[in-house]
Design a protein around this motif. Structure first.
Motif, PDB file in Angstrom:
ATOM      1  N   PHE A  51       0.882  -0.873   0.181  1.00  0.00           N
ATOM      2  CA  PHE A  51       0.124  -0.049   0.110  1.00  0.00           C
ATOM      3  C   PHE A  51       1.021   0.843  -0.325  1.00  0.00           C
ATOM      4  O   PHE A  51       1.089   2.578  -0.929  1.00  0.00           O
ATOM      5  N   LEU A  52       1.674   1.391   0.640  1.00  0.00           N
ATOM      6  CA  LEU A  52       2.990   2.654   0.791  1.00  0.00           C
ATOM      7  C   LEU A  52       3.535   2.334  -0.651  1.00  0.00           C
ATOM      8  O   LEU A  52       3.264   4.321  -0.971  1.00  0.00           O
ATOM      9  N   ASN A  53       3.836   1.522  -1.473  1.00  0.00           N
ATOM     10  CA  ASN A  53       4.501   1.320  -2.972  1.00  0.00           C
ATOM     11  C   ASN A  53       3.240   2.463  -3.874  1.00  0.00           C
ATOM     12  O   ASN A  53       3.428   3.606  -4.558  1.00  0.00           O
ATOM     13  N   LYS A  54       2.420   1.891  -3.625  1.00  0.00           N
ATOM     14  CA  LYS A  54       1.200   1.916  -4.399  1.00  0.00           C
ATOM     15  C   LYS A  54       0.365   3.807  -4.629  1.00  0.00           C
ATOM     16  O   LYS A  54       0.562   4.330  -5.210  1.00  0.00           O
ATOM     17  N   TYR A  55       0.541   3.907  -2.672  1.00  0.00           N
ATOM     18  CA  TYR A  55      -0.493   4.940  -2.623  1.00  0.00           C
ATOM     19  C   TYR A  55       0.506   6.315  -2.044  1.00  0.00           C
ATOM     20  O   TYR A  55      -0.130   7.339  -1.894  1.00  0.00           O
ATOM     21  N   GLY A  56       1.275   5.127  -1.684  1.00  0.00           N
ATOM     22  CA  GLY A  56       2.498   6.509  -1.208  1.00  0.00           C
ATOM     23  C   GLY A  56       2.215   6.873   0.612  1.00  0.00           C
ATOM     24  O   GLY A  56       1.309   6.012   0.976  1.00  0.00           O
ATOM     25  N   ALA A  57       3.265   7.407   1.416  1.00  0.00           N
ATOM     26  CA  ALA A  57       3.091   7.495   2.946  1.00  0.00           C
ATOM     27  C   ALA A  57       2.190   8.402   2.720  1.00  0.00           C
ATOM     28  O   ALA A  57       1.431   8.144   3.968  1.00  0.00           O
ATOM     29  N   GLY A  58       1.168   9.433   2.097  1.00  0.00           N
ATOM     30  CA  GLY A  58      -0.322  10.084   2.445  1.00  0.00           C
ATOM     31  C   GLY A  58      -1.250   9.108   3.148  1.00  0.00           C
ATOM     32  O   GLY A  58      -1.966   9.008   3.236  1.00  0.00           O
ATOM     33  N   SER A  59      -1.218   7.356   2.466  1.00  0.00           N
ATOM     34  CA  SER A  59      -2.330   7.186   2.990  1.00  0.00           C
ATOM     35  C   SER A  59      -2.155   6.315   4.082  1.00  0.00           C
ATOM     36  O   SER A  59      -2.639   6.405   4.226  1.00  0.00           O
ATOM     37  N   MET A  60      -0.883   6.512   4.559  1.00  0.00           N
ATOM     38  CA  MET A  60      -0.892   6.052   6.034  1.00  0.00           C
ATOM     39  C   MET A  60      -1.304   4.652   6.190  1.00  0.00           C
ATOM     40  O   MET A  60      -2.338   4.537   7.696  1.00  0.00           O
ATOM     41  N   PRO A  61      -1.257   3.788   5.157  1.00  0.00           N
ATOM     42  CA  PRO A  61      -1.734   2.018   6.158  1.00  0.00           C
ATOM     43  C   PRO A  61      -1.636   1.614   7.122  1.00  0.00           C
ATOM     44  O   PRO A  61      -0.219   2.254   8.058  1.00  0.00           O
ATOM     45  N   LYS A  62      -2.328   1.516   7.658  1.00  0.00           N
ATOM     46  CA  LYS A  62      -2.215   0.470   8.764  1.00  0.00           C
ATOM     47  C   LYS A  62      -3.601  -0.601   9.332  1.00  0.00           C
ATOM     48  O   LYS A  62      -4.176  -0.655   8.562  1.00  0.00           O
ATOM     49  N   GLY A  63      -2.717  -1.367  10.319  1.00  0.00           N
ATOM     50  CA  GLY A  63      -4.337  -2.184  10.221  1.00  0.00           C
ATOM     51  C   GLY A  63      -4.240  -3.519   9.121  1.00  0.00           C
ATOM     52  O   GLY A  63      -4.780  -4.243   8.928  1.00  0.00           O
ATOM     53  N   CYS A  64      -3.083  -3.617   8.175  1.00  0.00           N
ATOM     54  CA  CYS A  64      -3.511  -4.521   7.874  1.00  0.00           C
ATOM     55  C   CYS A  64      -3.093  -5.847   7.553  1.00  0.00           C
ATOM     56  O   CYS A  64      -2.501  -5.979   8.213  1.00  0.00           O
TER      57      CYS A  64
END
Length: 86
Positions: A51-64
């Motif tokens: 998710f970081l690679n696809k959407y960037g750091a601004g997406s701040m993925p969590k709880g994956c």
């Protein structure tokens, strides 16, 4: 001399209010994506990286989380910052 000081003070207060509004807690949305490869032992972490690679750091993925999704694919689900138009 008093009027310019009052103007500066009011401007500063308004700017501080805008800055505080920008730091509000983001709204989170569940997003699911399919990526190549299996889950393995660290599937949730791999999904986080995907998710970081696809959407960037601004997406701040969590709880994956990761689930197998057919042959050599994985279904990743992460909470990400909601973006308008996505």
């Amino acid at each position: 001399m008093v009027k310019p000081l009052i103007f500066l003070f009011i401007s500063w207060v308004m700017l501080a209010g805008l800055c505080n509004h920008a730091r509000a807690d983001p709204k989170w949305c569940l997003k699911k994506e399919t990526f190549p490869g299996g889950c393995g032992e660290r599937g949730g972490y791999q999904c986080f990286l995907d998710f970081l690679n696809k959407y960037g750091a601004g997406s701040m993925p969590k709880g994956c989380s990761c689930r197998p999704a057919g042959r050599e694919q994985r279904l990743c689900a992460c909470q990400v910052v909601c973006q308008e138009g996505h």
